[in-house]
Structure formats: C-alpha cells, structure tokens
Design a protein around this motif. Structure first.
Motif, PDB file in Angstrom:
ATOM      1  N   ASP A   8       0.841  -1.195   0.000  1.00  0.00           N
ATOM      2  CA  ASP A   8       0.000   0.000   0.000  1.00  0.00           C
ATOM      3  C   ASP A   8       0.877   1.247   0.000  1.00  0.00           C
ATOM      4  OD1 ASP A   8      -2.411  -1.376   0.104  1.00  0.00           O
ATOM      5  OD2 ASP A   8      -2.691  -1.108   2.267  1.00  0.00           O
ATOM      6  N   TYR A  60      -2.205   8.645   6.392  1.00  0.00           N
ATOM      7  CA  TYR A  60      -3.408   7.924   5.965  1.00  0.00           C
ATOM      8  C   TYR A  60      -3.112   7.111   4.711  1.00  0.00           C
ATOM      9  CZ  TYR A  60      -3.755  11.831   2.699  1.00  0.00           C
ATOM     10  OH  TYR A  60      -3.485  12.762   1.727  1.00  0.00           O
ATOM     11  N   LEU A  61      -4.007   6.185   4.424  1.00  0.00           N
ATOM     12  CA  LEU A  61      -3.883   5.289   3.281  1.00  0.00           C
ATOM     13  C   LEU A  61      -4.248   6.035   2.002  1.00  0.00           C
ATOM     14  CD1 LEU A  61      -3.427   2.351   2.331  1.00  0.00           C
ATOM     15  CD2 LEU A  61      -5.857   1.950   2.784  1.00  0.00           C
ATOM     16  N   SER A  62      -3.374   5.969   1.010  1.00  0.00           N
ATOM     17  CA  SER A  62      -3.628   6.570  -0.298  1.00  0.00           C
ATOM     18  C   SER A  62      -4.599   5.699  -1.086  1.00  0.00           C
ATOM     19  CB  SER A  62      -2.311   6.697  -1.066  1.00  0.00           C
ATOM     20  OG  SER A  62      -2.532   7.000  -2.418  1.00  0.00           O
ATOM     21  N   ASP A  63      -5.265   6.312  -2.049  1.00  0.00           N
ATOM     22  CA  ASP A  63      -6.163   5.523  -2.906  1.00  0.00           C
ATOM     23  C   ASP A  63      -5.476   5.089  -4.202  1.00  0.00           C
ATOM     24  OD1 ASP A  63      -6.053   7.939  -4.209  1.00  0.00           O
ATOM     25  OD2 ASP A  63      -8.214   8.291  -4.209  1.00  0.00           O
ATOM     26  N   LYS A  64      -4.146   5.235  -4.299  1.00  0.00           N
ATOM     27  CA  LYS A  64      -3.419   4.802  -5.493  1.00  0.00           C
ATOM     28  C   LYS A  64      -3.543   3.288  -5.643  1.00  0.00           C
ATOM     29  CE  LYS A  64       0.063   8.458  -5.417  1.00  0.00           C
ATOM     30  NZ  LYS A  64       0.131   9.024  -6.745  1.00  0.00           N
ATOM     31  N   GLN A  65      -3.820   2.849  -6.854  1.00  0.00           N
ATOM     32  CA  GLN A  65      -3.994   1.434  -7.147  1.00  0.00           C
ATOM     33  C   GLN A  65      -2.962   0.980  -8.170  1.00  0.00           C
ATOM     34  OE1 GLN A  65      -6.523  -0.585  -5.708  1.00  0.00           O
ATOM     35  NE2 GLN A  65      -6.691   1.199  -4.374  1.00  0.00           N
ATOM     36  N   ALA A 153      -3.824  15.416  -1.661  1.00  0.00           N
ATOM     37  CA  ALA A 153      -4.922  14.435  -1.685  1.00  0.00           C
ATOM     38  C   ALA A 153      -5.777  14.635  -0.425  1.00  0.00           C
ATOM     39  CB  ALA A 153      -4.359  13.032  -1.721  1.00  0.00           C
ATOM     40  N   LYS A 156      -9.405   9.764   2.906  1.00  0.00           N
ATOM     41  CA  LYS A 156     -10.726   9.154   2.983  1.00  0.00           C
ATOM     42  C   LYS A 156     -11.111   9.021   4.450  1.00  0.00           C
ATOM     43  CE  LYS A 156     -10.387   6.387  -1.157  1.00  0.00           C
ATOM     44  NZ  LYS A 156     -10.355   5.045  -1.687  1.00  0.00           N
ATOM     45  N   SER A 158     -13.036   7.158   7.295  1.00  0.00           N
ATOM     46  CA  SER A 158     -13.577   5.806   7.418  1.00  0.00           C
ATOM     47  C   SER A 158     -14.681   5.727   8.419  1.00  0.00           C
ATOM     48  CB  SER A 158     -12.474   4.825   7.799  1.00  0.00           C
ATOM     49  OG  SER A 158     -11.653   5.324   8.797  1.00  0.00           O
TER      50      SER A 158
END
Length: 158
Positions: A8, A60-65, A153, A156, A158
């Motif tokens: 991630d 925080y967690l990135s939304d990059k996929q 960015a 998100k 949660s």
C-alpha cells in the motif's frame, strides 16, 4: 494504520507538502510496519520504521492502485534502496511511490506548484501596473504554495 497492508501507499501530511511511502512487509518491534520511501533527509530511498518515516505526522492510506503484485511493488521499492537519487523536481517521494506501483512517474505536488507559480506570475503581470522583480517573486511563491496545497490528496474518512 490498522488497515494498511504491504504494498500500500501511505501519505503523511507535513502541512506544506505530503510525503508518500510504500508499506513494507517488515514489522518493527513496536508492531508497526516499516515504510520504504525517497526523502530529501536521506537523499535516497530507505526502508525505515513507521515513526521515523512519518515523523509522527498524520498519515493515511492513499487511494493509489496498481496492477502489480505486492511482491513486485516491494521488489521495485527495495531495488532502489541507496540507488535512487532524490530530487524535489523529478525524483521525489511521490515519483518514487508511483514508479514502485508501475504508474506514470509524476508528482501532483510539483504540477500544482508549477501551475500556481505560472499563474502567480501572470496575475502580477495583469494586475500590477509596473511590476518589479519582488512583485513577481511574491506572486510566484504565494500561488506556488497555493498550488501545492490544492494538489494535496484528501484523506478518505472511514
């Protein structure tokens, strides 16, 4: 931090900029994962404990996929340890994380700063009757920072 997994991308908010890191499969003695990232502080890529890499900033967690496997992402990241030459403009932490994921090597923060700086110079040219170099500097720096800020960015919730 509870939802992050190896491969991630996490983002640490350093107020004026964001720092991107790849989550490692290595866990430190405090139970937190190591992070792999390119930093100006190190001048290259290093795999470091969470608290050192994030400097205890909100992360925080990135939304990059990515279409790559976790093994490929981590292999990419580790292949650059001590080799990647950090450069704010073309080899920063966001460039590195995108490269590890097999994505286009780019930085939204650099694009935002560039657009803001050009916009600042144009704004001064259009709005100031007889602009001086300091007027341009003010416009470029002010809108450059605004451009970086706007490119950050949004985490998100949660």
């Amino acid at each position: 931090m509870q939802n992050v997994k190896p491969g991630d991308i996490v983002v640490s908010d350093f107020d004026l900029y964001e720092h991107y890191s790849v989550v490692s499969d290595k866990i430190s003695t405090d139970g937190k994962p190591f992070l792999i990232s390119a930093t100006k502080r190190n001048g290259t890529v290093k795999e470091e404990p969470w608290d050192i890499a994030t400097q205890e900033k909100y992360t925080y967690l990135s939304d990059k996929q990515s279409n790559l496997s976790v093994a490929e992402i981590l292999s990419n990241a580790r292949s650059q340890i001590g080799k990647w030459r950090y450069s704010l403009i073309d080899s920063n932490c966001e460039h590195f994380s995108n490269w590890c994921l097999g994505l286009k090597v780019s930085s939204t923060q650099i694009v935002g700063a560039s657009v803001g700086a050009v916009g600042g110079a144009l704004l001064v040219k259009c709005c100031v009757e007889d602009p001086k170099p300091l007027d341009y500097l003010f416009g470029v720096v002010t809108l450059g920072f605004l451009g970086v800020s706007c490119s950050k960015a949004q985490p998100k919730l949660s």
